[in-house]
Design a protein around this motif. Structure first.
Motif, PDB file in Angstrom:
ATOM      1  N   MET A  45       0.827  -1.206   0.000  1.00  0.00           N
ATOM      2  CA  MET A  45       0.000   0.000   0.000  1.00  0.00           C
ATOM      3  C   MET A  45       0.861   1.256   0.000  1.00  0.00           C
ATOM      4  O   MET A  45       0.516   2.259  -0.643  1.00  0.00           O
ATOM      5  N   ALA A  46       1.995   1.216   0.695  1.00  0.00           N
ATOM      6  CA  ALA A  46       2.889   2.368   0.704  1.00  0.00           C
ATOM      7  C   ALA A  46       3.479   2.612  -0.681  1.00  0.00           C
ATOM      8  O   ALA A  46       3.581   3.754  -1.138  1.00  0.00           O
ATOM      9  N   ALA A  57       0.744   4.082  -2.852  1.00  0.00           N
ATOM     10  CA  ALA A  57       0.530   5.486  -2.503  1.00  0.00           C
ATOM     11  C   ALA A  57       1.643   6.361  -3.066  1.00  0.00           C
ATOM     12  O   ALA A  57       1.387   7.486  -3.535  1.00  0.00           O
ATOM     13  N   TYR A  58       2.863   5.849  -3.060  1.00  0.00           N
ATOM     14  CA  TYR A  58       3.993   6.593  -3.615  1.00  0.00           C
ATOM     15  C   TYR A  58       3.821   6.813  -5.112  1.00  0.00           C
ATOM     16  O   TYR A  58       4.044   7.907  -5.629  1.00  0.00           O
ATOM     17  N   VAL A  65       0.973   6.739  -6.850  1.00  0.00           N
ATOM     18  CA  VAL A  65      -0.146   7.667  -7.073  1.00  0.00           C
ATOM     19  C   VAL A  65       0.293   9.098  -6.806  1.00  0.00           C
ATOM     20  O   VAL A  65      -0.085  10.031  -7.529  1.00  0.00           O
ATOM     21  N   GLY A  66       1.108   9.289  -5.770  1.00  0.00           N
ATOM     22  CA  GLY A  66       1.622  10.630  -5.485  1.00  0.00           C
ATOM     23  C   GLY A  66       2.451  11.177  -6.632  1.00  0.00           C
ATOM     24  O   GLY A  66       2.351  12.354  -6.990  1.00  0.00           O
TER      25      GLY A  66
END
Length: 400
Positions: A260-261, A264-265, A267-268
């Motif tokens: 998930m991290a 998220a990275y 997507v960022g």
């Protein structure tokens, strides 16, 4: 009589000289075709109307700006690279005005699926390599992939005319994302959320089936198109894959949070790239590569520590052996600090082999001892020339 004979001999010599010159000039050209027109199609791809329109457009450009632009379509370059082929032909045809060298040659090798824009010295500041690459990537190759060769050549001539006239190419329009792709992505995300809820015991099977049916109907309506029956099968299957993947990850909680991290990275980065151009190769490969190297060295640390616990007697000997390998590799590479840094991975590989072997020997030795001490215990296992033609290779190439 002698005068007539002398004149005849001189005429024959002149005709012979002209014939040899023409033959030599033809040999210079890699296809043996003279530049007698601005558009030469040896593949019979362009229709007569398109060819006539291109010739008129290029003739008007030459009359208006003086620059010579020629278009050539050939089946193949005969094993030569498209760059060498175009450059040789450019020089043989002497495109552009003498001492100005304002010529441009567009070469399409149809069977090779290669294209090249060769630019003369005089126009390299106007039709830069970057602009030539843009023309190829944005207008020529997309049309060629769809079989629209006439459209691709016409658009290339339009772009080159704009640049020679002193204009700018329009900015590339933002690419529209295919709704079918978005639908599949949303199905995977929905399936992942459902898989986590099921693994956590928050969602029952009956509600899962109802939710799957509802999401499928909505996404099929969103995707639309004539292939909607196919998506009635693809989308539920995609949700099943997403659910199984993230449901299994949820059971290994640490791995789940790491994944998930990472997501998220990514997507960022996509969000930041919407406002500021981001090099994904740099911001994705470098951190993940660094994390991989760090993980390997952390693993090496634990291997060394376990080796110390298993066989402390010869631990110093193993350390000295690894150090000797590091020094030897460093001396072989050179004496600069960069060479000694490069020697670290080699020494690390040797260290891993040496210390992991000691752990294996220690484990087997302790296993043998326990077996001998307790026999009752159970054991376990593990156009015409303009006089120019000077080109330094400026332009761009592409394929489709």
């Amino acid at each position: 009589m002698m005068a007539i004979l002398r004149q005849s001999v001189l005429s024959l010599v002149a005709l012979l000289f002209i014939g040899l010159s023409s033959a030599a000039q033809a040999d210079i050209s890699p296809i043996g075709v003279a530049l007698d027109q601005r558009v030469i199609d040896l593949t019979n791809t362009l229709d007569a109307g398109t060819t006539s329109r291109l010739k008129d457009q290029l003739a008007a450009l030459e009359q208006r700006k003086g620059a010579q632009v020629a278009v050539l379509l050939v089946p193949t370059t005969g094993g030569a690279s498209i760059e060498d082929y175009a450059n040789q032909l450019f020089r043989a045809w002497k495109l552009g005005r003498k001492d100005v060298n304002d010529g441009i040659l567009l070469v399409v090798a149809k069977d090779d699926r290669k294209v090249r824009i060769e630019v003369g010295y005089g126009l390299e500041g106007t039709v830069t390599d970057l602009l030539a690459h843009r023309i190829i990537e944005e207008h020529i190759t997309p049309a060629f992939r769809q079989g629209d060769y006439a459209g691709g050549v016409q658009q290339a001539v339009n772009d080159l005319s704009v640049l020679v006239d002193g204009g700018d190419l329009p900015q590339q329009a933002a690419r529209q994302v295919n709704p079918q792709i978005i639908a599949v992505l949303l199905a995977f995300i929905a399936g992942g959320i459902g898989g986590v809820l099921i693994a956590a015991g928050k969602l029952k099977w009956r509600r899962t089936l109802i939710a799957t049916l509802a999401v499928t109907v909505l996404l099929v309506m969103y995707a639309g198109g004539p292939d909607w029956p196919l998506y009635c099968l693809v989308l539920p299957l995609t949700m099943l894959i997403g659910g199984a993947t993230f449901g299994a990850l949820w059971l290994a909680r640490a791995v789940f949070y790491c994944v998930m991290a990472v997501l998220a990275y990514v997507v960022g980065l996509l969000v930041v790239n919407h406002f500021v151009e981001v090099s994904f190769l740099h911001w994705l490969a470098m951190p993940f590569g660094g994390a991989l190297v760090l993980g390997l060295y952390v693993g090496l640390f634990f291997v060394i520590r376990e080796s110390w616990k298993t066989k402390p007697r010869f631990f110093i000997v193993r350390v000295l052996a690894v150090a000797a390998v590091y020094v030897l590799v460093g001396l072989l590479l050179g004496h600069g600090y960069q060479d000694w840094i490069i020697a670290i991975p080699a020494a690390s590989v040797v260290a891993f082999i040496v210390f992991i072997t000691s752990i294996s020997d220690g484990s087997s030795g302790s296993g043998g001892g326990s077996g001998s001490s307790s026999s009752s215990s159970s054991s376990s296992s593990s156009s015409s020339s303009g006089g120019g033609g000077s080109s330094g290779g400026g332009g761009a190439s592409g394929s489709w």
